[in-house]
Design an enzyme around this catalytic site. Structure first.
Site, PDB file in Angstrom:
ATOM      1  CE1 TYR A 169       0.150   5.193   5.067  1.00 46.72           C
ATOM      2  CE2 TYR A 169       0.933   6.795   6.649  1.00 46.72           C
ATOM      3  CZ  TYR A 169       0.898   5.494   6.174  1.00 46.72           C
ATOM      4  OH  TYR A 169       1.620   4.525   6.815  1.00 46.72           O
TER       5      TYR A 169
ATOM      6  NE  ARG B  81       6.384  11.626  14.631  1.00 44.10           N
ATOM      7  CZ  ARG B  81       6.322  10.527  13.883  1.00 44.10           C
ATOM      8  NH1 ARG B  81       7.407  10.056  13.278  1.00 44.10           N
ATOM      9  NH2 ARG B  81       5.167   9.890  13.737  1.00 44.10           N
TER      10      ARG B  81
ATOM     11  CE  LYS C 297      -1.474   2.197   6.030  1.00 45.22           C
ATOM     12  NZ  LYS C 297      -1.287   0.863   5.470  1.00 45.22           N
TER      13      LYS C 297
ATOM     14  CB  SER D  68       4.062   3.542   3.295  1.00 47.37           C
ATOM     15  OG  SER D  68       5.139   3.912   2.460  1.00 47.37           O
TER      16      SER D  68
ATOM     17  N   GLY E 171       0.838  -1.205   0.000  1.00 49.07           N
ATOM     18  CA  GLY E 171       0.000   0.000   0.000  1.00 49.07           C
ATOM     19  C   GLY E 171       0.860   1.238   0.000  1.00 49.07           C
TER      20      GLY E 171
ATOM     21  CB  SER F 200       9.517   5.670  13.462  1.00 51.03           C
ATOM     22  OG  SER F 200       8.646   6.772  13.623  1.00 51.03           O
ATOM     23  CB  CYS F 201       9.618   0.151  10.991  1.00 49.79           C
ATOM     24  SG  CYS F 201      10.627  -1.316  10.708  1.00 49.79           S
TER      25      CYS F 201
END
Ligand code: 15L
Length: 291
Positions: A157, A195, A161, A96, A94, A186-187
């Site tokens: 976005y 942040r 979700k 992102s 999708g 936050s991967c």
């Protein structure tokens, strides 16, 4: 993105795989994306029989027997090919980031609906859906959110979700397809800015979390915050326990380095959890109809 290849973490506390998981595959969509690449490399190392799928970018097999596929998820024939023999889907595909509305609708609404309808046809038991913190991005950085916090999307976005989470909810309620909405922070390999001290989800924790989502017994529908063990987290760790997820990474271990560096966010982006996403197409106070 550098992928860690020797990830170690305590075995997830979730129960051993259900008998039905012994045959059949886990479909990973979005396998060419940031999180997808990580999962494609790591899940098979933890005993997951994986089929990896990408949209536009063909995947080159890592091994002669790696099951890699390609296709547009809006196409029913593609969905039927991808879902044959699959018991669980990890849906990372999708858009992102913030993009024009039509692109969001195509990739995050229509494709997701096609996937769910395919799941009904193929008897898929569970879909792990990549939701996002941006469905909640307009909450203040001073709030600590529980799982039942109201949606406050910061972008189209983020709005998509929220819709995806509700789709997962509906398909559990109406069709008995289990759903976990992973509200990914936050991967990143390491926190890179202040942040991230609140939102970081380490690569190791990402892999462990998704393994728990695949293996946990009887989840029904459940949202889970996708976050490491961060002292400054915006989100409560609730529900993670229910699936056996025990985050191992702590953003605080990186705080000194991160806080000594620049903060790329300013103004309104520092006030809301969504950070820079909030500032996109934002009407400042003073220019609003009721000001
Ligand atoms: C997301 O949902 C995005 O997909 C990713 O690119 C990051 O921006 C992440 O959130 C974040 O909030 O750091």
């Amino acid at each position: 993105m550098n992928l860690t290849t020797d990830m170690t973490f305590p075995a997830p506390r979730c129960l051993p795989p259900e008998p039905w998981a012994a045959s059949g595959k886990v479909l990973l969509t979005g396998a060419a994306g940031n999180v997808g690449r990580l999962l494609r490399a790591e899940l098979p190392r933890h005993g997951i029989a994986l089929r990896s799928a990408s949209g536009h970018q063909p995947l080159v097999p890592n091994a002669p027997d790696e099951d890699v596929q390609q296709g547009d998820l809006r196409d029913t024939a593609v969905i039927d090919r991808l879902l044959a023999g699959v018991h669980t889907v990890v849906h990372m595909a999708g858009t992102s980031i913030e993009r024009p509305l039509q692109e969001i609708i195509d990739n995050n609404l229509i494709a997701l609906h096609a996937l769910y309808e395919g799941a009904r046809r193929h008897g898929v038991r569970r879909i792990v859906f990549a939701s996002s913190n941006h469905a909640f991005g307009m909450h203040s950085v001073n709030s600590r959110l529980d799982l039942d916090a109201p949606y406050r999307p910061d972008t189209l976005y983020g709005l998509s979700k929220a819709w995806g989470e509700l789709m997962a909810r509906m398909y559990w309620d109406k069709h008995g397809i289990e759903g976990i909405a992973l509200r990914i922070g936050s991967c990143e390999k390491e926190p890179a800015n202040p942040r991230h001290l609140s939102t970081w989800l380490s690569h190791e924790d990402t892999v462990q979390l998704v393994l728990c989502c695949i293996r946990a017994p009887a989840v029904g529908f459940m949202p889970v915050w996708g976050v490491s063990d961060n002292a400054r987290s915006y989100w409560t760790p609730k529900a993670a326990d229910a699936i056996g997820y025990q985050p191992q990474s702590r953003s605080e271990d990186h705080a000194e380095r991160v806080l000594a560096g620049p903060n790329p966010l300013d103004g309104v982006a520092r006030q809301f959890q969504g950070g820079s996403f909030v500032t996109q197409d934002y009407t400042p106070p003073g220019q609003r109809p009721h000001d």
